[in-house]
Design a protein around this motif. Sequence first.
Motif, PDB file in Angstrom:
ATOM      1  N   LYS A  33       0.829  -1.206   0.000  1.00  0.00           N
ATOM      2  CA  LYS A  33       0.000   0.000   0.000  1.00  0.00           C
ATOM      3  C   LYS A  33       0.866   1.261   0.000  1.00  0.00           C
ATOM      4  O   LYS A  33       0.590   2.224  -0.720  1.00  0.00           O
ATOM      5  N   LYS A  34       1.954   1.243   0.789  1.00  0.00           N
ATOM      6  CA  LYS A  34       2.821   2.422   0.885  1.00  0.00           C
ATOM      7  C   LYS A  34       3.753   2.551  -0.313  1.00  0.00           C
ATOM      8  O   LYS A  34       3.857   3.627  -0.922  1.00  0.00           O
ATOM      9  N   GLU A  35       4.442   1.473  -0.660  1.00  0.00           N
ATOM     10  CA  GLU A  35       5.479   1.536  -1.683  1.00  0.00           C
ATOM     11  C   GLU A  35       4.932   1.507  -3.104  1.00  0.00           C
ATOM     12  O   GLU A  35       5.603   1.962  -4.031  1.00  0.00           O
ATOM     13  N   LEU A  36       3.737   0.997  -3.287  1.00  0.00           N
ATOM     14  CA  LEU A  36       3.188   0.866  -4.630  1.00  0.00           C
ATOM     15  C   LEU A  36       2.020   1.831  -4.844  1.00  0.00           C
ATOM     16  O   LEU A  36       2.088   2.745  -5.663  1.00  0.00           O
ATOM     17  N   ILE A  37       0.973   1.656  -4.075  1.00  0.00           N
ATOM     18  CA  ILE A  37      -0.255   2.421  -4.303  1.00  0.00           C
ATOM     19  C   ILE A  37      -0.098   3.891  -3.912  1.00  0.00           C
ATOM     20  O   ILE A  37      -0.353   4.791  -4.717  1.00  0.00           O
ATOM     21  N   LYS A  38       0.307   4.158  -2.676  1.00  0.00           N
ATOM     22  CA  LYS A  38       0.426   5.550  -2.216  1.00  0.00           C
ATOM     23  C   LYS A  38       1.479   6.315  -2.999  1.00  0.00           C
ATOM     24  O   LYS A  38       1.322   7.506  -3.265  1.00  0.00           O
ATOM     25  N   TYR A  48       2.303   5.863  -6.131  1.00  0.00           N
ATOM     26  CA  TYR A  48       1.723   6.212  -7.433  1.00  0.00           C
ATOM     27  C   TYR A  48       0.691   7.325  -7.297  1.00  0.00           C
ATOM     28  O   TYR A  48       0.618   8.227  -8.141  1.00  0.00           O
ATOM     29  N   GLU A  49      -0.096   7.302  -6.230  1.00  0.00           N
ATOM     30  CA  GLU A  49      -1.133   8.320  -6.032  1.00  0.00           C
ATOM     31  C   GLU A  49      -0.542   9.705  -5.786  1.00  0.00           C
ATOM     32  O   GLU A  49      -1.266  10.700  -5.834  1.00  0.00           O
ATOM     33  N   SER A  50       0.766   9.777  -5.536  1.00  0.00           N
ATOM     34  CA  SER A  50       1.429  11.068  -5.319  1.00  0.00           C
ATOM     35  C   SER A  50       2.097  11.608  -6.578  1.00  0.00           C
ATOM     36  O   SER A  50       2.744  12.655  -6.537  1.00  0.00           O
ATOM     37  N   THR A  51       1.943  10.904  -7.701  1.00  0.00           N
ATOM     38  CA  THR A  51       2.633  11.317  -8.928  1.00  0.00           C
ATOM     39  C   THR A  51       1.799  12.287  -9.769  1.00  0.00           C
ATOM     40  O   THR A  51       0.570  12.320  -9.674  1.00  0.00           O
ATOM     41  N   ILE A  52       2.492  13.039 -10.605  1.00  0.00           N
ATOM     42  CA  ILE A  52       1.838  13.940 -11.561  1.00  0.00           C
ATOM     43  C   ILE A  52       1.003  13.127 -12.541  1.00  0.00           C
ATOM     44  O   ILE A  52      -0.109  13.516 -12.899  1.00  0.00           O
ATOM     45  N   LEU A  53       1.549  11.996 -12.970  1.00  0.00           N
ATOM     46  CA  LEU A  53       0.838  11.144 -13.923  1.00  0.00           C
ATOM     47  C   LEU A  53      -0.524  10.731 -13.373  1.00  0.00           C
ATOM     48  O   LEU A  53      -1.539  10.812 -14.071  1.00  0.00           O
ATOM     49  N   HIS A  54      -0.566  10.291 -12.137  1.00  0.00           N
ATOM     50  CA  HIS A  54      -1.830   9.878 -11.518  1.00  0.00           C
ATOM     51  C   HIS A  54      -2.809  11.044 -11.472  1.00  0.00           C
ATOM     52  O   HIS A  54      -4.010  10.880 -11.744  1.00  0.00           O
ATOM     53  N   PHE A  55      -2.326  12.237 -11.145  1.00  0.00           N
ATOM     54  CA  PHE A  55      -3.198  13.407 -11.054  1.00  0.00           C
ATOM     55  C   PHE A  55      -3.783  13.757 -12.428  1.00  0.00           C
ATOM     56  O   PHE A  55      -4.973  14.058 -12.546  1.00  0.00           O
ATOM     57  N   LEU A  56      -2.955  13.712 -13.464  1.00  0.00           N
ATOM     58  CA  LEU A  56      -3.441  14.052 -14.806  1.00  0.00           C
ATOM     59  C   LEU A  56      -4.468  13.040 -15.314  1.00  0.00           C
ATOM     60  O   LEU A  56      -5.341  13.382 -16.106  1.00  0.00           O
ATOM     61  N   LEU A  57      -4.363  11.808 -14.832  1.00  0.00           N
ATOM     62  CA  LEU A  57      -5.293  10.767 -15.263  1.00  0.00           C
ATOM     63  C   LEU A  57      -6.573  10.727 -14.426  1.00  0.00           C
ATOM     64  O   LEU A  57      -7.638  10.353 -14.927  1.00  0.00           O
ATOM     65  N   THR A  58      -6.470  11.098 -13.147  1.00  0.00           N
ATOM     66  CA  THR A  58      -7.616  10.931 -12.236  1.00  0.00           C
ATOM     67  C   THR A  58      -8.084  12.220 -11.574  1.00  0.00           C
ATOM     68  O   THR A  58      -9.152  12.244 -10.975  1.00  0.00           O
ATOM     69  N   ASP A  59      -7.259  13.282 -11.663  1.00  0.00           N
ATOM     70  CA  ASP A  59      -7.544  14.551 -10.982  1.00  0.00           C
ATOM     71  C   ASP A  59      -7.516  14.386  -9.461  1.00  0.00           C
ATOM     72  O   ASP A  59      -8.141  15.155  -8.731  1.00  0.00           O
ATOM     73  N   LYS A  60      -6.780  13.407  -8.983  1.00  0.00           N
ATOM     74  CA  LYS A  60      -6.670  13.156  -7.545  1.00  0.00           C
ATOM     75  C   LYS A  60      -5.203  13.136  -7.133  1.00  0.00           C
ATOM     76  O   LYS A  60      -4.351  12.638  -7.868  1.00  0.00           O
ATOM     77  N   CYS A  61      -4.933  13.677  -5.947  1.00  0.00           N
ATOM     78  CA  CYS A  61      -3.576  13.665  -5.409  1.00  0.00           C
ATOM     79  C   CYS A  61      -3.642  13.979  -3.917  1.00  0.00           C
ATOM     80  O   CYS A  61      -4.666  14.480  -3.425  1.00  0.00           O
ATOM     81  N   PRO A  62      -2.564  13.733  -3.160  1.00  0.00           N
ATOM     82  CA  PRO A  62      -2.532  14.117  -1.750  1.00  0.00           C
ATOM     83  C   PRO A  62      -2.735  15.625  -1.604  1.00  0.00           C
ATOM     84  O   PRO A  62      -2.323  16.399  -2.474  1.00  0.00           O
TER      85      PRO A  62
END
Length: 238
Positions: free
Chosen positions: A196-201, A203-217
């Motif tokens: 959860k920490k090393e993989l999911i979280k 990735y959820e902190s990346t620019i790529l994830h934000f551009l794809l989902t509009d979600k970030c910390p």
Amino acid sequence: MDKEKLLLSILSTILGSSVLNGVITHILYNNKLKKELKNKGNDMIAQDIANSLQFFRNLELELTTQEIYNIENELNERGSDINLFGGECIYPAIFNDWASYDSFIEKIHICREQHEKNLSCKIALNLVFIDRYTKQLSLFMSENGNEASLPFWGAIFIVDLQRWQKKIDKLLVKEINKYSYKLESHASNKWERLKKKELIKQYESTILHFLLTDKCPLRYKKMMTHLKTILESASEDN
């Protein structure tokens, strides 16, 4: 007289001292042989792990080779005034073209196939992360421009890649500097706990994830929103 001394006394009486000495020597030799074989096996495992760690480190260090974005125009316009020591817009050299990017992905594939089994759970999960991230990024870039746009995207996503590279390099150097290594099972509670920490979280902190989902910390929200606005504006201009 304790049991061991009593046993030796009885055996000595029955077998004779020369036979008993032979038996004891044989037992001691077998114990020494077993210990040597065990140590040799441990040394072989440690060497395999060390080789895997070094392979992974050589891989992630490729991200430290960087180019200045739009260098030809910068040199034509500014000449010797260009600052090659900082302050310029840079991107990882693997974004020079698709061949360079695909070569990096292929090395990740080799690392996973040949070395992932030798890595600790935390380090292996970071290998899984960069494998999935680069493939997800490849899909994104192929849908948002041609080969000529790769350096541009490299200049955007260098933030994600530098953050990961600096983190994994510290982990690898620390592990490489150990004098002994132990294998860890990847089918374990530790793997699931760290995933959860090393993989999911991560990735959820990346620019790529934000551009794809509009979600970030929340701590990255302002920066990410500003970046997205700039990219949308640039897209409209083109």
